[in-house]
Design a protein around this motif. Sequence first.
Motif, PDB file in Angstrom:
ATOM      1  N   LEU A  19       0.826  -1.201   0.000  1.00 56.84           N
ATOM      2  CA  LEU A  19       0.000   0.000   0.000  1.00 56.84           C
ATOM      3  C   LEU A  19       0.864   1.256   0.000  1.00 56.84           C
ATOM      4  CD1 LEU A  19      -2.864   1.119   0.062  1.00 56.84           C
ATOM      5  CD2 LEU A  19      -2.764   1.045   2.571  1.00 56.84           C
ATOM      6  N   ALA A  20       1.911   1.268   0.818  1.00 53.85           N
ATOM      7  CA  ALA A  20       2.799   2.431   0.880  1.00 53.85           C
ATOM      8  C   ALA A  20       3.537   2.642  -0.436  1.00 53.85           C
ATOM      9  CB  ALA A  20       3.796   2.259   2.026  1.00 53.85           C
ATOM     10  N   LEU A  21       3.925   1.539  -1.091  1.00 53.66           N
ATOM     11  CA  LEU A  21       4.683   1.631  -2.347  1.00 53.66           C
ATOM     12  C   LEU A  21       3.794   1.810  -3.577  1.00 53.66           C
ATOM     13  CD1 LEU A  21       7.315  -1.155  -1.607  1.00 53.66           C
ATOM     14  CD2 LEU A  21       7.709   1.312  -1.623  1.00 53.66           C
ATOM     15  N   SER A  22       2.485   1.820  -3.364  1.00 53.92           N
ATOM     16  CA  SER A  22       1.553   1.976  -4.484  1.00 53.92           C
ATOM     17  C   SER A  22       1.662   3.347  -5.143  1.00 53.92           C
ATOM     18  CB  SER A  22       0.107   1.762  -4.015  1.00 53.92           C
ATOM     19  OG  SER A  22      -0.092   0.430  -3.620  1.00 53.92           O
ATOM     20  N   PHE A  23       2.302   4.291  -4.443  1.00 48.38           N
ATOM     21  CA  PHE A  23       2.405   5.655  -4.964  1.00 48.38           C
ATOM     22  C   PHE A  23       3.762   5.916  -5.602  1.00 48.38           C
ATOM     23  CE2 PHE A  23      -0.648   5.393  -1.564  1.00 48.38           C
ATOM     24  CZ  PHE A  23      -1.759   6.038  -2.090  1.00 48.38           C
ATOM     25  N   ASP A  24       4.564   4.848  -5.737  1.00 46.98           N
ATOM     26  CA  ASP A  24       5.834   4.943  -6.459  1.00 46.98           C
ATOM     27  C   ASP A  24       5.569   5.464  -7.878  1.00 46.98           C
ATOM     28  OD1 ASP A  24       8.706   4.054  -7.150  1.00 46.98           O
ATOM     29  OD2 ASP A  24       7.492   2.902  -8.563  1.00 46.98           O
ATOM     30  N   LYS A  25       6.382   6.427  -8.330  1.00 52.19           N
ATOM     31  CA  LYS A  25       6.093   7.102  -9.602  1.00 52.19           C
ATOM     32  C   LYS A  25       6.191   6.174 -10.801  1.00 52.19           C
ATOM     33  CE  LYS A  25       7.362  11.769  -8.118  1.00 52.19           C
ATOM     34  NZ  LYS A  25       8.276  12.937  -8.327  1.00 52.19           N
ATOM     35  N   LYS A  26       7.107   5.207 -10.750  1.00 48.18           N
ATOM     36  CA  LYS A  26       7.270   4.332 -11.913  1.00 48.18           C
ATOM     37  C   LYS A  26       6.108   3.349 -12.046  1.00 48.18           C
ATOM     38  CE  LYS A  26      10.516   1.201 -14.242  1.00 48.18           C
ATOM     39  NZ  LYS A  26      10.531   1.956 -15.512  1.00 48.18           N
ATOM     40  N   VAL A  27       5.747   2.715 -10.948  1.00 50.08           N
ATOM     41  CA  VAL A  27       4.655   1.745 -10.978  1.00 50.08           C
ATOM     42  C   VAL A  27       3.293   2.457 -10.945  1.00 50.08           C
ATOM     43  CG1 VAL A  27       3.609  -0.237  -9.813  1.00 50.08           C
ATOM     44  CG2 VAL A  27       6.108   0.016  -9.877  1.00 50.08           C
ATOM     45  N   ALA A  28       3.192   3.495 -10.114  1.00 49.17           N
ATOM     46  CA  ALA A  28       1.947   4.286  -9.983  1.00 49.17           C
ATOM     47  C   ALA A  28       0.729   3.376  -9.838  1.00 49.17           C
ATOM     48  CB  ALA A  28       1.796   5.221 -11.182  1.00 49.17           C
ATOM     49  N   PHE A  29       0.833   2.437  -8.913  1.00 49.37           N
ATOM     50  CA  PHE A  29      -0.234   1.442  -8.758  1.00 49.37           C
ATOM     51  C   PHE A  29      -1.550   2.080  -8.334  1.00 49.37           C
ATOM     52  CE2 PHE A  29      -1.911  -2.502  -6.498  1.00 49.37           C
ATOM     53  CZ  PHE A  29      -2.188  -3.178  -7.675  1.00 49.37           C
ATOM     54  N   ASN A  30      -1.466   3.183  -7.595  1.00 53.92           N
ATOM     55  CA  ASN A  30      -2.686   3.856  -7.154  1.00 53.92           C
ATOM     56  C   ASN A  30      -3.552   4.328  -8.331  1.00 53.92           C
ATOM     57  OD1 ASN A  30      -0.446   5.771  -7.512  1.00 53.92           O
ATOM     58  ND2 ASN A  30      -1.927   7.338  -6.934  1.00 53.92           N
ATOM     59  N   LYS A  31      -2.925   4.617  -9.456  1.00 53.99           N
ATOM     60  CA  LYS A  31      -3.668   5.066 -10.635  1.00 53.99           C
ATOM     61  C   LYS A  31      -4.362   3.904 -11.343  1.00 53.99           C
ATOM     62  CE  LYS A  31      -0.684   9.067 -11.430  1.00 53.99           C
ATOM     63  NZ  LYS A  31       0.246   9.758 -12.361  1.00 53.99           N
ATOM     64  N   TRP A  33      -6.015   1.492  -9.535  1.00 60.38           N
ATOM     65  CA  TRP A  33      -7.035   0.955  -8.636  1.00 60.38           C
ATOM     66  C   TRP A  33      -8.393   0.831  -9.325  1.00 60.38           C
ATOM     67  CZ3 TRP A  33      -5.916   4.309  -3.640  1.00 60.38           C
ATOM     68  CH2 TRP A  33      -4.732   3.838  -3.044  1.00 60.38           C
ATOM     69  N   LYS A  34      -8.668   1.700 -10.285  1.00 60.81           N
ATOM     70  CA  LYS A  34      -9.966   1.681 -10.969  1.00 60.81           C
ATOM     71  C   LYS A  34     -10.193   0.363 -11.712  1.00 60.81           C
ATOM     72  CE  LYS A  34      -7.981   4.325 -14.806  1.00 60.81           C
ATOM     73  NZ  LYS A  34      -8.038   5.603 -15.560  1.00 60.81           N
ATOM     74  N   TRP A  35      -9.110  -0.344 -12.064  1.00 64.39           N
ATOM     75  CA  TRP A  35      -9.231  -1.664 -12.685  1.00 64.39           C
ATOM     76  C   TRP A  35      -9.059  -2.758 -11.640  1.00 64.39           C
ATOM     77  CZ3 TRP A  35      -5.021   1.164 -15.453  1.00 64.39           C
ATOM     78  CH2 TRP A  35      -5.547   2.004 -16.449  1.00 64.39           C
ATOM     79  N   LEU A  36      -8.214  -2.484 -10.649  1.00 66.05           N
ATOM     80  CA  LEU A  36      -7.911  -3.501  -9.640  1.00 66.05           C
ATOM     81  C   LEU A  36      -9.111  -3.860  -8.788  1.00 66.05           C
ATOM     82  CD1 LEU A  36      -5.870  -5.212  -7.972  1.00 66.05           C
ATOM     83  CD2 LEU A  36      -5.563  -3.175  -6.548  1.00 66.05           C
ATOM     84  N   PHE A  37      -9.769  -2.862  -8.212  1.00 68.42           N
ATOM     85  CA  PHE A  37     -10.823  -3.141  -7.254  1.00 68.42           C
ATOM     86  C   PHE A  37     -11.991  -3.921  -7.861  1.00 68.42           C
ATOM     87  CE2 PHE A  37      -9.131   0.753  -4.843  1.00 68.42           C
ATOM     88  CZ  PHE A  37      -8.252  -0.042  -4.108  1.00 68.42           C
ATOM     89  N   ILE A 218      -5.532 -11.471 -11.793  1.00 69.56           N
ATOM     90  CA  ILE A 218      -4.703 -10.885 -12.849  1.00 69.56           C
ATOM     91  C   ILE A 218      -5.413 -10.929 -14.193  1.00 69.56           C
ATOM     92  CG2 ILE A 218      -2.596 -11.243 -14.208  1.00 69.56           C
ATOM     93  CD1 ILE A 218      -1.182 -11.918 -11.566  1.00 69.56           C
ATOM     94  N   ALA A 219      -6.073 -12.046 -14.497  1.00 68.22           N
ATOM     95  CA  ALA A 219      -6.783 -12.158 -15.772  1.00 68.22           C
ATOM     96  C   ALA A 219      -7.878 -11.103 -15.884  1.00 68.22           C
ATOM     97  CB  ALA A 219      -7.367 -13.559 -15.923  1.00 68.22           C
ATOM     98  N   LEU A 220      -8.637 -10.906 -14.820  1.00 63.94           N
ATOM     99  CA  LEU A 220      -9.703  -9.898 -14.837  1.00 63.94           C
ATOM    100  C   LEU A 220      -9.141  -8.485 -14.828  1.00 63.94           C
ATOM    101  CD1 LEU A 220     -12.246 -11.581 -12.388  1.00 63.94           C
ATOM    102  CD2 LEU A 220     -12.454 -11.333 -14.868  1.00 63.94           C
ATOM    103  N   TYR A 221      -8.067  -8.284 -14.074  1.00 66.92           N
ATOM    104  CA  TYR A 221      -7.399  -6.979 -14.028  1.00 66.92           C
ATOM    105  C   TYR A 221      -6.923  -6.562 -15.414  1.00 66.92           C
ATOM    106  CZ  TYR A 221      -3.514  -3.750 -12.865  1.00 66.92           C
ATOM    107  OH  TYR A 221      -2.634  -2.687 -12.795  1.00 66.92           O
TER     108      TYR A 221
END
Length: 236
Positions: A19-31, A33-37, A218-221
Amino acid sequence: MNHHYTYFLILACSLAGPLALSFDKKVAFNKKWKWLFPAIVLPAILYIAWDVFFTAKNVWSFNEAYISGIKIINLPIEEVLFFFVVPYCCVFIYECVRCYFPDRTNIKIANNILQILAVFLLVTGLIFYHKYYTSSAFILCALFIVMLYGFNFFFKDFNAAYFLISYSIILVPFLLVNGFLTAIPVVLYNDAENLAIKIYTIPVEDIFYGMLLVLMNIALYEKLRNQSSPKSINIS
């Protein structure tokens, strides 16, 4: 320390880093989330139903000393959260692999590995059909792999190479978390319903139980992510 929060604490520690690393600029996992959740929801519902049934059948149970006591049907609230926390962490690792190793696009060998694995799991699951955990985990994982290839037009964005690399990494924290859950023990397994082959205190079935969960997520994501993008990586 109140031992009744042990399961909660294990989940919180598991989630904290990703969760803390989700805001890393390269991965930008927080952006993403709209597909992940949305991708997490359907597998979570299926797994919760599976878990409710197996708990009722005494395939596994939960140590009341290490759970909060809050339950949904017969499941501790922590067990329900498990199917949201663990997929979040696993898809985060998958996304890191994709971002930091973008050249993993040759997936022929990976496809072969998954297909051979599906045959092995299906045959083994049928041989041990009388063991609830073994047969269900092996057969359902095999059938989902078959579905990935049989419905290639729907899952065309799934990349077997990225998945296998990611899952080999995921197995380390996955087994560590399950190791705590089974060693304390928070979760207790009925060995009459599995092969009684253990990795430390973890039934070997957990590897494929977890694999199916991660595969589905992962398949659904990837399906949801690539619906809004013309670029896709074909499975074949």
